[in-house]
Design a protein around this motif. Structure first.
Motif, PDB file in Angstrom:
ATOM      1  N   SER A  17      -4.698   4.242  -0.064  1.00 25.21           N
ATOM      2  CA  SER A  17      -5.542   3.256  -0.249  1.00 25.21           C
ATOM      3  C   SER A  17      -6.490   2.747  -1.432  1.00 25.21           C
ATOM      4  CB  SER A  17      -6.096   3.082   0.852  1.00 25.21           C
ATOM      5  OG  SER A  17      -5.795   2.984   2.288  1.00 25.21           O
ATOM      6  N   ARG A  68      -1.280  -6.271   4.456  1.00 20.31           N
ATOM      7  CA  ARG A  68      -1.479  -5.326   3.120  1.00 20.31           C
ATOM      8  C   ARG A  68      -3.194  -4.830   2.799  1.00 20.31           C
ATOM      9  NH1 ARG A  68       0.869  -3.309  -0.981  1.00 20.31           N
ATOM     10  NH2 ARG A  68       1.672  -4.844  -1.621  1.00 20.31           N
ATOM     11  N   GLU A  83      -9.607  -4.753  -0.336  1.00 19.60           N
ATOM     12  CA  GLU A  83      -9.305  -4.058   0.659  1.00 19.60           C
ATOM     13  C   GLU A  83      -7.522  -3.636   0.272  1.00 19.60           C
ATOM     14  OE1 GLU A  83     -11.932  -1.350   1.852  1.00 19.60           O
ATOM     15  OE2 GLU A  83     -10.316   0.251   2.116  1.00 19.60           O
ATOM     16  N   ASN A  85      -4.698  -1.517   0.925  1.00 17.34           N
ATOM     17  CA  ASN A  85      -3.607  -0.803   2.002  1.00 17.34           C
ATOM     18  C   ASN A  85      -2.620   0.041   1.896  1.00 17.34           C
ATOM     19  OD1 ASN A  85      -6.698  -0.008   3.205  1.00 17.34           O
ATOM     20  ND2 ASN A  85      -6.271  -1.718   4.462  1.00 17.34           N
ATOM     21  N   SER A  86      -1.535   0.551   2.050  1.00 21.40           N
ATOM     22  CA  SER A  86      -0.099   0.529   2.425  1.00 21.40           C
ATOM     23  C   SER A  86       0.146   0.384   0.764  1.00 21.40           C
ATOM     24  CB  SER A  86       0.604   0.074   3.955  1.00 21.40           C
ATOM     25  OG  SER A  86       0.155   0.111   4.827  1.00 21.40           O
TER      26      SER A  86
END
Length: 126
Positions: A17, A68, A83, A85-86
């Motif tokens: 991340s 994501r 943000e 993620n993944s």
């Protein structure tokens, strides 16, 4: 004159991340839709996500990042965050934030945005 400054890029492993920040200075942060674009080597710049300027903060995500990535806006800090993620190798590229005054939240066209930051590099690699 509006200035946008990105930060938060870096090297991350797949599945990791990062949080990007876009600090906006100058006149009228509250009037601008803020978007994040990215450009990978040899590819065209593509719109990733954008957030509106009104209180409901409508958002848009490209299909490739939906679920994501999360975009948010802190009006007290004149800052927009992304943000991520993944993260996947395909997310690698230079990420730019941009501001536009008459931009509808939806599929993004870079020509609709008036002001651009200098970009921050995101590299997803093991």
């Amino acid at each position: 004159q509006v200035q946008l400054v990105e930060s938060g890029g870096g090297l991350v492993q797949p599945g990791g991340s990062l949080r990007l920040s876009c600090a906006v200075s100058g006149f009228g942060f509250e009037y601008y839709t803020i978007g994040w674009f990215r450009q990978a080597p040899g590819k065209e710049r593509e719109g990733v996500s954008c957030i509106s300027n009104h209180d409901r903060s409508s958002t848009y995500y490209a299909r490739s990042v939906k679920g994501r990535f999360t975009i948010s806006r802190d009006k007290t800090k004149n800052t927009v965050y992304l943000e991520m993620n993944s993260l996947e190798r395909e997310d690698t590229g230079i990420y730019y934030c941009a501001g536009g005054t008459s931009v509808l939240v939806g599929p993004m066209i870079h020509g609709d945005y008036d002001y651009w930051g200098q970009g921050t590099q995101v590299t997803v690699s093991s």
